[in-house]
Design a protein around this motif. Structure first.
Motif, PDB file in Angstrom:
ATOM      1  N   ASP A 187      17.956  37.180  54.912  1.00 43.57           N
ATOM      2  CA  ASP A 187      17.774  38.470  54.251  1.00 43.57           C
ATOM      3  C   ASP A 187      17.901  39.583  55.289  1.00 43.57           C
ATOM      4  OD1 ASP A 187      17.346  37.203  51.877  1.00 43.57           O
ATOM      5  OD2 ASP A 187      15.154  37.338  51.957  1.00 43.57           O
ATOM      6  N   PRO A 188      18.478  40.718  54.919  1.00 46.93           N
ATOM      7  CA  PRO A 188      18.666  41.815  55.883  1.00 46.93           C
ATOM      8  C   PRO A 188      17.339  42.425  56.317  1.00 46.93           C
ATOM      9  CG  PRO A 188      19.253  42.520  53.670  1.00 46.93           C
ATOM     10  CD  PRO A 188      19.009  41.052  53.588  1.00 46.93           C
ATOM     11  N   ALA A 189      17.297  42.849  57.573  1.00 51.91           N
ATOM     12  CA  ALA A 189      16.089  43.495  58.087  1.00 51.91           C
ATOM     13  C   ALA A 189      15.890  44.871  57.448  1.00 51.91           C
ATOM     14  CB  ALA A 189      16.179  43.624  59.610  1.00 51.91           C
ATOM     15  N   ALA A 190      16.992  45.588  57.229  1.00 52.00           N
ATOM     16  CA  ALA A 190      16.935  46.906  56.592  1.00 52.00           C
ATOM     17  C   ALA A 190      17.894  46.892  55.401  1.00 52.00           C
ATOM     18  CB  ALA A 190      17.313  48.011  57.581  1.00 52.00           C
ATOM     19  N   PRO A 191      17.468  46.350  54.258  1.00 53.63           N
ATOM     20  CA  PRO A 191      18.373  46.172  53.128  1.00 53.63           C
ATOM     21  C   PRO A 191      18.888  47.489  52.554  1.00 53.63           C
ATOM     22  CG  PRO A 191      16.107  45.704  52.484  1.00 53.63           C
ATOM     23  CD  PRO A 191      16.105  45.868  53.962  1.00 53.63           C
ATOM     24  N   VAL A 192      20.153  47.470  52.161  1.00 52.91           N
ATOM     25  CA  VAL A 192      20.788  48.619  51.519  1.00 52.91           C
ATOM     26  C   VAL A 192      20.702  48.410  50.009  1.00 52.91           C
ATOM     27  CG1 VAL A 192      22.942  49.894  51.225  1.00 52.91           C
ATOM     28  CG2 VAL A 192      22.342  48.941  53.473  1.00 52.91           C
ATOM     29  N   ARG A 193      20.204  49.406  49.282  1.00 50.49           N
ATOM     30  CA  ARG A 193      20.086  49.294  47.833  1.00 50.49           C
ATOM     31  C   ARG A 193      21.408  49.658  47.164  1.00 50.49           C
ATOM     32  NH1 ARG A 193      15.201  48.629  45.591  1.00 50.49           N
ATOM     33  NH2 ARG A 193      16.617  47.824  43.988  1.00 50.49           N
ATOM     34  N   LEU A 194      21.706  48.931  46.103  1.00 49.53           N
ATOM     35  CA  LEU A 194      22.914  49.182  45.316  1.00 49.53           C
ATOM     36  C   LEU A 194      22.540  48.880  43.868  1.00 49.53           C
ATOM     37  CD1 LEU A 194      25.937  49.972  45.662  1.00 49.53           C
ATOM     38  CD2 LEU A 194      26.455  47.527  45.675  1.00 49.53           C
ATOM     39  N   SER A 195      21.884  49.850  43.249  1.00 48.57           N
ATOM     40  CA  SER A 195      21.306  49.611  41.927  1.00 48.57           C
ATOM     41  C   SER A 195      22.356  49.504  40.835  1.00 48.57           C
ATOM     42  CB  SER A 195      20.315  50.732  41.588  1.00 48.57           C
ATOM     43  OG  SER A 195      20.958  51.995  41.665  1.00 48.57           O
ATOM     44  N   ALA A 196      23.490  50.169  40.997  1.00 50.83           N
ATOM     45  CA  ALA A 196      24.530  50.142  39.962  1.00 50.83           C
ATOM     46  C   ALA A 196      25.869  49.826  40.622  1.00 50.83           C
ATOM     47  CB  ALA A 196      24.589  51.480  39.224  1.00 50.83           C
ATOM     48  N   ALA A 197      26.138  48.560  40.808  1.00 55.44           N
ATOM     49  CA  ALA A 197      27.377  48.144  41.476  1.00 55.44           C
ATOM     50  C   ALA A 197      28.571  48.309  40.546  1.00 55.44           C
ATOM     51  CB  ALA A 197      27.258  46.684  41.919  1.00 55.44           C
ATOM     52  N   ARG A 198      29.710  48.727  41.130  1.00 59.64           N
ATOM     53  CA  ARG A 198      30.950  48.844  40.361  1.00 59.64           C
ATOM     54  C   ARG A 198      31.704  47.522  40.332  1.00 59.64           C
ATOM     55  NH1 ARG A 198      34.544  51.336  42.633  1.00 59.64           N
ATOM     56  NH2 ARG A 198      33.638  51.537  44.725  1.00 59.64           N
ATOM     57  N   GLY A 199      31.635  46.758  41.467  1.00 66.00           N
ATOM     58  CA  GLY A 199      32.268  45.450  41.502  1.00 66.00           C
ATOM     59  C   GLY A 199      33.488  45.355  42.383  1.00 66.00           C
ATOM     60  N   ALA A 200      33.745  46.368  43.228  1.00 66.97           N
ATOM     61  CA  ALA A 200      34.893  46.306  44.133  1.00 66.97           C
ATOM     62  C   ALA A 200      34.560  45.377  45.309  1.00 66.97           C
ATOM     63  CB  ALA A 200      35.237  47.704  44.647  1.00 66.97           C
ATOM     64  N   LEU A 201      35.433  44.400  45.569  1.00 68.12           N
ATOM     65  CA  LEU A 201      35.225  43.445  46.649  1.00 68.12           C
ATOM     66  C   LEU A 201      36.298  43.607  47.708  1.00 68.12           C
ATOM     67  CD1 LEU A 201      34.463  40.234  44.547  1.00 68.12           C
ATOM     68  CD2 LEU A 201      32.823  41.472  45.969  1.00 68.12           C
TER      69      LEU A 201
ATOM     70  N   ARG B 107      25.800  41.090  53.803  1.00 64.70           N
ATOM     71  CA  ARG B 107      24.686  40.739  54.692  1.00 64.70           C
ATOM     72  C   ARG B 107      23.652  41.850  54.772  1.00 64.70           C
ATOM     73  NH1 ARG B 107      28.796  38.105  59.027  1.00 64.70           N
ATOM     74  NH2 ARG B 107      29.858  40.038  58.470  1.00 64.70           N
ATOM     75  N   ASP B 108      24.052  43.086  54.375  1.00 65.30           N
ATOM     76  CA  ASP B 108      23.128  44.217  54.410  1.00 65.30           C
ATOM     77  C   ASP B 108      22.576  44.564  53.037  1.00 65.30           C
ATOM     78  OD1 ASP B 108      23.672  44.505  57.141  1.00 65.30           O
ATOM     79  OD2 ASP B 108      25.405  45.802  56.756  1.00 65.30           O
ATOM     80  N   LEU B 109      23.117  43.950  52.002  1.00 65.20           N
ATOM     81  CA  LEU B 109      22.730  44.300  50.637  1.00 65.20           C
ATOM     82  C   LEU B 109      21.378  43.703  50.287  1.00 65.20           C
ATOM     83  CD1 LEU B 109      23.787  45.790  48.121  1.00 65.20           C
ATOM     84  CD2 LEU B 109      24.867  43.653  47.413  1.00 65.20           C
ATOM     85  N   ALA B 110      20.531  44.471  49.607  1.00 64.94           N
ATOM     86  CA  ALA B 110      19.220  43.981  49.173  1.00 64.94           C
ATOM     87  C   ALA B 110      19.411  42.740  48.306  1.00 64.94           C
ATOM     88  CB  ALA B 110      18.487  45.065  48.398  1.00 64.94           C
ATOM     89  N   PRO B 111      18.675  41.640  48.592  1.00 63.67           N
ATOM     90  CA  PRO B 111      18.875  40.386  47.848  1.00 63.67           C
ATOM     91  C   PRO B 111      18.771  40.537  46.339  1.00 63.67           C
ATOM     92  CG  PRO B 111      17.504  39.999  49.769  1.00 63.67           C
ATOM     93  CD  PRO B 111      17.692  41.485  49.678  1.00 63.67           C
ATOM     94  N   ALA B 112      17.825  41.340  45.853  1.00 65.02           N
ATOM     95  CA  ALA B 112      17.671  41.509  44.413  1.00 65.02           C
ATOM     96  C   ALA B 112      18.899  42.166  43.806  1.00 65.02           C
ATOM     97  CB  ALA B 112      16.420  42.334  44.118  1.00 65.02           C
ATOM     98  N   ASP B 113      19.447  43.170  44.493  1.00 66.20           N
ATOM     99  CA  ASP B 113      20.654  43.844  44.000  1.00 66.20           C
ATOM    100  C   ASP B 113      21.856  42.924  44.063  1.00 66.20           C
ATOM    101  OD1 ASP B 113      19.185  46.121  43.522  1.00 66.20           O
ATOM    102  OD2 ASP B 113      19.662  47.043  45.449  1.00 66.20           O
ATOM    103  N   LEU B 114      21.923  42.096  45.108  1.00 68.19           N
ATOM    104  CA  LEU B 114      23.034  41.144  45.231  1.00 68.19           C
ATOM    105  C   LEU B 114      23.016  40.157  44.074  1.00 68.19           C
ATOM    106  CD1 LEU B 114      25.347  39.764  46.861  1.00 68.19           C
ATOM    107  CD2 LEU B 114      23.567  38.466  48.038  1.00 68.19           C
ATOM    108  N   ARG B 115      21.849  39.560  43.779  1.00 70.38           N
ATOM    109  CA  ARG B 115      21.774  38.562  42.717  1.00 70.38           C
ATOM    110  C   ARG B 115      21.978  39.189  41.333  1.00 70.38           C
ATOM    111  NH1 ARG B 115      23.492  35.109  45.781  1.00 70.38           N
ATOM    112  NH2 ARG B 115      22.131  34.547  47.525  1.00 70.38           N
ATOM    113  N   ARG B 116      21.654  40.457  41.200  1.00 63.30           N
ATOM    114  CA  ARG B 116      21.890  41.131  39.924  1.00 63.30           C
ATOM    115  C   ARG B 116      23.369  41.482  39.757  1.00 63.30           C
ATOM    116  NH1 ARG B 116      18.123  44.487  40.285  1.00 63.30           N
ATOM    117  NH2 ARG B 116      19.266  46.131  41.372  1.00 63.30           N
ATOM    118  N   ALA B 117      24.041  41.790  40.870  1.00 67.43           N
ATOM    119  CA  ALA B 117      25.426  42.247  40.808  1.00 67.43           C
ATOM    120  C   ALA B 117      26.424  41.108  40.736  1.00 67.43           C
ATOM    121  CB  ALA B 117      25.732  43.129  42.017  1.00 67.43           C
ATOM    122  N   ILE B 118      26.094  39.937  41.320  1.00 65.60           N
ATOM    123  CA  ILE B 118      27.050  38.832  41.406  1.00 65.60           C
ATOM    124  C   ILE B 118      26.433  37.581  40.816  1.00 65.60           C
ATOM    125  CG2 ILE B 118      28.442  37.413  42.951  1.00 65.60           C
ATOM    126  CD1 ILE B 118      28.397  39.711  44.968  1.00 65.60           C
TER     127      ILE B 118
END
Length: 610
Positions: free
Chosen positions: A351-365, A435-446
């Motif tokens: 998990d990232p030490a300083a997670p970046v929040r992404l509450s509404a992901a668009r989905g660009a990879l 690797r910087d994305l907040a785990p909760a936001d990652l699992r919600r987005a993907i």
């Protein structure tokens, strides 16, 4: 690798370690035990006080008998003064009664400590193994994990609850007995110390040999569990390929190895027990003979001689308990080594030490200079060598990954789901490194749907709502209707309330897949990965799901991995992979017209339909 970094899962099936490795493993196990006992220190301290007091009271008994025989009885007979005898009798009863009450209290206290330790260990193993990366679980069999949670913890519980009682009792009673013996007759104490030397040699030999034996039994026990679990888990394949006799032979060999490992340990006890009995009898004989001679010369009172004999007997009596403790200790120590080894494992995906929040992901990879290799170091995915350093999947695009088995399709999907991290480069969602994305936001987005389509214990509705536990009944039904699962669910005995693990609630492989689709759609991710997710569906069901996919994937990024090219037809873009590289990239029509690899695969698929 330094000894401090020895990991339980990197060589836990070995029976022999270097001295440095053994010391590191012991330190690791003691750190774990110390960390668990630290919050219980008050309870542990109270338990220690109670057991010391109870053992001290029990050790007074022979001294009271000696005083009663040599002092109180003569005064009662010669002078008619019965008060000393009455006092000694009352003291004997009081010490015995209070000591017994304290022993009962101690049993309760040690049980509380044991159960607290077991609860913490059990929860630590469960929490930790859930959080370990996919790399760990792909290399660590389910049978070994079950062994950590069952037989290993049972060995530790047996040590703490049963054998530790015996050890503490033996050590304290032996110590108090030796002290009391020296106080009433130091000559008998010297005799006992003299026979202590061969006793130490005997116990040292037993500890050394039993340590090897019990580590061997733990290793073979784990293999036995693994063999059983793997056979039962794959019972369909076993019966389909008539592997029963061969599996009988394999399991028989492992069982025989376990039997022989246990027999080796039993033989050690076969040598220890007679040795202890011999030493005890010799010591008592010498004390009795020498004491009898001194009694005849009036150099020793008869009561003191009786007390000395009782003390010697009390000293050797618990030694058998020490041996039984060593039995449990060696087994539990080997088990604790393995448990601590699992708990020492570090997730390779952190998990990232300083997670970046992404509450509404668009989905660009985007894949930027991505290379990946598993633990063995071999590179299995190299997008940086695919003709362009960066691979970009725009938001809302449906991309199909095509290629032969082992081309790297599933590995690429696992990087997107962040089951693994790239060895080089980065995978980004909306410009944010995973690797910087907040785990909760990652699992919600993907969300990833695989071929296995695992269903957990509970109702069909519970399984669909796995990714959105607060979903309403209407939302669950809407998701099921969207993938064409509503009709068969309603036909189940209790509809959406049907327990999938009870009679009447069993569903086919294709139906499980539809439930997993409904689960993914209800979660409403920005990126949906389908890894061979239609492989279990028949053609009518596949067409139904494809219709649903075309409606539901319109506004989200989708990565589809499939060998069936009928599934690829709904894709906006096709990436053809080979040896971990992208060798073709374009729309299905463009790639068919180009006459390349995909065109050949498409032609072969069309021929198969003719």
């Amino acid at each position: 690798m330094s000894p401090e970094t020895v990991r339980g899962t990197r060589g836990e099936d070995r029976e022999h370690y270097t001295r440095a490795e053994s010391r590191a493993i012991r330190r690791r196990s003691l750190r774990l035990l110390g960390a668990i006992l630290k919050p219980l220190r008050r309870l542990v301290l109270l338990t220690m006080v109670v057991v010391i007091a109870s053992t001290a009271l029990r050790a007074i008994g022979p001294t009271l008998l000696a005083f009663g025989i040599d002092e109180a009885l003569p005064r009662a007979v010669d002078q008619g003064d019965w008060w000393p005898a009455i006092g000694i009798g009352a003291a004997f009863l009081a010490t015995g009664g209070i000591g017994a009450a304290l022993v009962g209290w101690y049993v309760v206290l040690i049980a509380r400590v044991t159960q607290a330790v077991m609860l913490e260990l059990r929860m630590r193993i469960f929490r930790h193994t859930q959080r370990l990366s996919l790399e760990f679980h792909e290399g660590y069999t389910s049978g070994r994990i079950i062994s950590r949670q069952t037989s290993d913890l049972e060995s530790i519980q047996e040590l703490l609850h049963g054998s530790l009682n015996e050890l503490v009792d033996a050590v304290l009673l032996g110590t108090f007995t030796l002290i009391a013996l020296f106080l009433i007759d130091w000559r008998s104490g010297l005799v006992l110390l003299g026979f202590g030397l061969p006793l130490v040699v005997l116990m040292w030999w037993f500890v050394r040999e039993s340590q090897k034996g019990f580590r061997s039994t733990r290793v073979v026990s784990a293999r036995l569990i693994v063999q059983f679990v793997e056979t039962m888990t794959g019972i369909r394949a076993v019966q389909a390929f008539r592997r029963e006799k061969r599996n009988d032979a394999v399991f028989g060999r492992v069982s025989d190895d376990y039997r022989r490992a246990n027999v080796r340990v039993i033989r050690l006890f076969g040598a220890l027990d007679p040795g202890l009995i011999l030493l005890a009898n010799l010591t008592i004989a010498v004390v009795l003979l020498w004491g009898g001679l001194r009694v005849m010369d009036a150099g020793l009172a008869i009561g003191v001689l009786l007390a000395a004999v009782l003390y010697v007997r009390n000293f050797f009596g618990p030694i058998e308990d020490v041996a039984m403790f060593l039995n449990s200790y060696q087994s539990a120590a080997a088990a604790l080594e393995k448990v601590s080894g699992v708990l020492e494992e570090e997730p390779t995906v952190r998990d990232p030490a300083a997670p970046v929040r992404l509450s509404a992901a668009r989905g660009a990879l985007s894949f930027e200079g991505v290379r990946f290799g598993y633990a063995n170091g071999r590179t299995v995915l190299d997008l940086a060598e695919s003709g362009q350093r960066d691979l970009v999947l725009p938001a809302g695009q449906t991309v199909a990954l095509v290629g032969t088995t082992g081309a790297g399709k599933s590995t690429l999907a696992k990087l997107v789901a962040r089951f693994y991290d790239p060895s080089e480069g980065r995978v980004a969602l909306d410009g944010v490194d995973l690797r910087d994305l907040a785990p909760a936001d990652l699992r919600r987005a993907i969300v990833m749907v695989t071929q296995e389509a695992y269903l957990f214990s509970g109702t069909v509705a519970d399984n669909i709502a796995l990714g959105k536990p607060d979903a309403t009944s209407d939302e669950i039904r809407a998701a099921a209707r969207a993938v064409g699962a509503d009709a068969f669910i309603e036909s189940l005995p209790d509809g959406y309330a049907t327990d999938v693990n009870k009679r009447g609630g069993r569903v086919s492989a294709g139906q499980r897949q539809l439930i997993s689709f409904a689960r993914a759609f209800l979660a409403d991710p920005a990126v949906l990965i389908l890894d061979e997710a239609t492989a279990s569906l028949d053609l009518p069901s596949e067409r139904q799901v494809q219709d649903a996919l075309q409606r539901l994937l319109a506004d989200r990024t989708a990565i589809i991995i499939a060998h069936r090219l009928s599934t690829v037809a709904i894709a906006d873009r096709v990436l053809v992979m080979e040896h971990g590289r992208v060798i073709e990239d374009g729309t299905p029509g463009e790639l068919i017209a180009s006459g390349g690899k995909f065109a050949g695969l498409h032609a072969a698929w069309e021929d198969s339909l003719a």
